[in-house]
Write an enzyme that holds these catalytic residues in place. Structure first.
Site, mmCIF file in Angstrom:
data_model
loop_
_atom_site.group_PDB
_atom_site.id
_atom_site.type_symbol
_atom_site.label_atom_id
_atom_site.label_comp_id
_atom_site.label_asym_id
_atom_site.label_seq_id
_atom_site.Cartn_x
_atom_site.Cartn_y
_atom_site.Cartn_z
ATOM 1 N N GLY A 91 54.702 37.242 74.012
ATOM 2 C CA GLY A 91 55.864 37.449 73.165
ATOM 3 C C GLY A 91 55.685 36.880 71.779
ATOM 4 O O GLY A 91 54.568 36.631 71.325
ATOM 5 N N LEU A 95 56.140 38.539 69.090
ATOM 6 C CA LEU A 95 55.232 39.574 68.628
ATOM 7 C C LEU A 95 55.158 39.642 67.104
ATOM 8 O O LEU A 95 56.110 39.337 66.392
ATOM 9 C CB LEU A 95 55.659 40.936 69.186
ATOM 10 C CG LEU A 95 55.735 41.054 70.710
ATOM 11 C CD1 LEU A 95 56.038 42.496 71.114
ATOM 12 C CD2 LEU A 95 54.455 40.579 71.375
ATOM 13 N N HIS A 96 53.990 40.061 66.627
ATOM 14 C CA HIS A 96 53.739 40.219 65.194
ATOM 15 C C HIS A 96 52.851 41.445 64.990
ATOM 16 O O HIS A 96 52.533 42.165 65.962
ATOM 17 C CB HIS A 96 53.091 38.955 64.616
ATOM 18 C CG HIS A 96 51.909 38.458 65.386
ATOM 19 N ND1 HIS A 96 50.723 39.154 65.468
ATOM 20 C CD2 HIS A 96 51.727 37.340 66.135
ATOM 21 C CE1 HIS A 96 49.856 38.496 66.201
ATOM 22 N NE2 HIS A 96 50.445 37.385 66.643
ATOM 23 N N HIS A 148 49.845 42.051 67.321
ATOM 24 C CA HIS A 148 50.164 42.678 68.604
ATOM 25 C C HIS A 148 50.394 44.184 68.438
ATOM 26 O O HIS A 148 49.944 44.991 69.256
ATOM 27 C CB HIS A 148 51.436 42.058 69.201
ATOM 28 C CG HIS A 148 51.289 40.624 69.594
ATOM 29 N ND1 HIS A 148 51.973 39.613 68.957
ATOM 30 C CD2 HIS A 148 50.546 40.022 70.556
ATOM 31 C CE1 HIS A 148 51.664 38.459 69.516
ATOM 32 N NE2 HIS A 148 50.802 38.675 70.490
ATOM 33 N N GLN A 203 48.567 28.326 81.694
ATOM 34 C CA GLN A 203 47.475 28.255 80.724
ATOM 35 C C GLN A 203 47.739 27.250 79.605
ATOM 36 O O GLN A 203 46.968 27.147 78.652
ATOM 37 C CB GLN A 203 47.160 29.630 80.143
ATOM 38 C CG GLN A 203 48.193 30.212 79.201
ATOM 39 C CD GLN A 203 47.883 31.663 78.855
ATOM 40 O OE1 GLN A 203 48.002 32.551 79.696
ATOM 41 N NE2 GLN A 203 47.473 31.904 77.611
ATOM 42 N N ARG A 256 51.877 31.364 66.633
ATOM 43 C CA ARG A 256 52.057 29.977 66.194
ATOM 44 C C ARG A 256 52.246 29.870 64.682
ATOM 45 O O ARG A 256 52.748 28.860 64.192
ATOM 46 C CB ARG A 256 50.873 29.119 66.634
ATOM 47 C CG ARG A 256 50.843 28.864 68.133
ATOM 48 C CD ARG A 256 49.655 27.999 68.531
ATOM 49 N NE ARG A 256 49.766 27.544 69.908
ATOM 50 C CZ ARG A 256 49.360 28.221 70.958
ATOM 51 N NH1 ARG A 256 48.819 29.405 70.783
ATOM 52 N NH2 ARG A 256 49.499 27.742 72.176
#
Length: 283
Positions: A31, A33-34, A37, A61, A190
């Site tokens: 998720g 998203l940018h 993606h 993870q 991030r």
């Protein structure tokens, strides 16, 4: 656009689509998203009838539990963004943790012929067990013809290819070029958490990688590595965690260059408390 949250419902829907001869592409995401993606989704839409996009923040993870808590969760915005690409040919799978793991939120233990011990594996113990666990489960649920991953996480890409090979999974894993902002910073969920000061400083990472690539044409890997370390020592806002030049097949650090092998430079940098990774092909 369908948003399916239950793996049984998704599996049944995909079974119906495949019975009609439809091909399925798959883009697994966490998720937030940018455009990076979206570039993967667009690649999938060019080669398949439909694309499944999973949106799931995978707890197994994360070696840093605080990072898991802080990881952005923006499902409504993600759905709206995907609708700008295609309203009819994308299926969203946004499961709960229970739908994926039941009551047993633990990673399966994997070996990937040693790929898991290099770079990210050395600095993030258990990370690739979590990646292998979730990707294998998603492949088993979605049963895609093709799956798309960005080369920003090049080590992850190689490990997923090894996962498919070792476990005889019937899916083509396709690596896609790194999608970058205009100033060169690799797209990452991030990035949205960077302070304005750290965001301004972060393009130095890609700039340094490009110079390292040029230097690698005439200098040894050791010389290039020492130069990169010296450059980051001058950066007050960026802290170098590692810079490694590695063979793309084994991911082991290069000791002596060979014209018969291909190499990439891999880097991890802290901008404040935000960890950024990037890489670049060297030859």
């Amino acid at each position: 656009m369908k948003n399916i949250q239950n793996k049984t419902d998704l599996s049944n829907h995909i079974k119906d689509l495949k019975a009609k001869g439809k091909s399925i592409g798959f883009v697994p995401t966490m998720g937030a998203l940018h455009n990076g993606h979206l570039s993967l989704v667009n690649s999938g839409l060019k080669e398949n009838d439909l694309v499944v996009v999973s949106i799931f923040v995978n707890p197994t993870q994360f070696d840093n539990k605080e990072d898991l808590v802080k990881y952005p969760r923006t499902l409504d915005a993600d759905i709206a963004l995907l609708k700008t690409v295609s309203a009819n040919n994308i299926i969203i799978y946004s499961p709960t943790v229970a739908d994926i793991y039941g009551n047993n939120i633990v990673s399966q233990s994997f070996t990937f012929d040693g790929l898991e011990h290099e770079m990210e594996g050395a600095f993030r113990p258990g990370h690739f067990d979590g990646v292998g666990t979730i990707v294998k489960r998603l492949f088993e649920i979605v049963k895609p013809d093709r799956a798309y991953f960005g080369e920003k996480d090049f080590q992850q890409l190689q490990i997923i290819k090894k996962l498919v090979e070792l476990h005889h999974l019937d899916v083509d894993v396709i690596g896609c070029s790194i999608h970058r902002a205009e100033d060169g910073l690799a797209m990452s969920s991030r990035n949205a958490r960077l302070s304005p000061e750290h965001r301004s400083a972060a393009p130095f990472i890609y700039k340094t990688l490009n110079t390292a690539k040029t230097m690698f044409g005439t200098k040894s890997a050791g010389t290039v590595t020492e130069w990169v370390r010296s450059q980051f020592k001058k950066q007050a806002l960026l802290e170098l965690e590692y810079f490694i030049i590695a063979d793309i097949t084994t991911l082991k650090p290069v000791k002596r260059k060979s014209t018969q092998k291909s190499y990439r430079a891999f880097i991890a940098v802290y901008a404040g408390d935000i960890r950024l990774i990037d890489n670049i092909a060297l030859n």
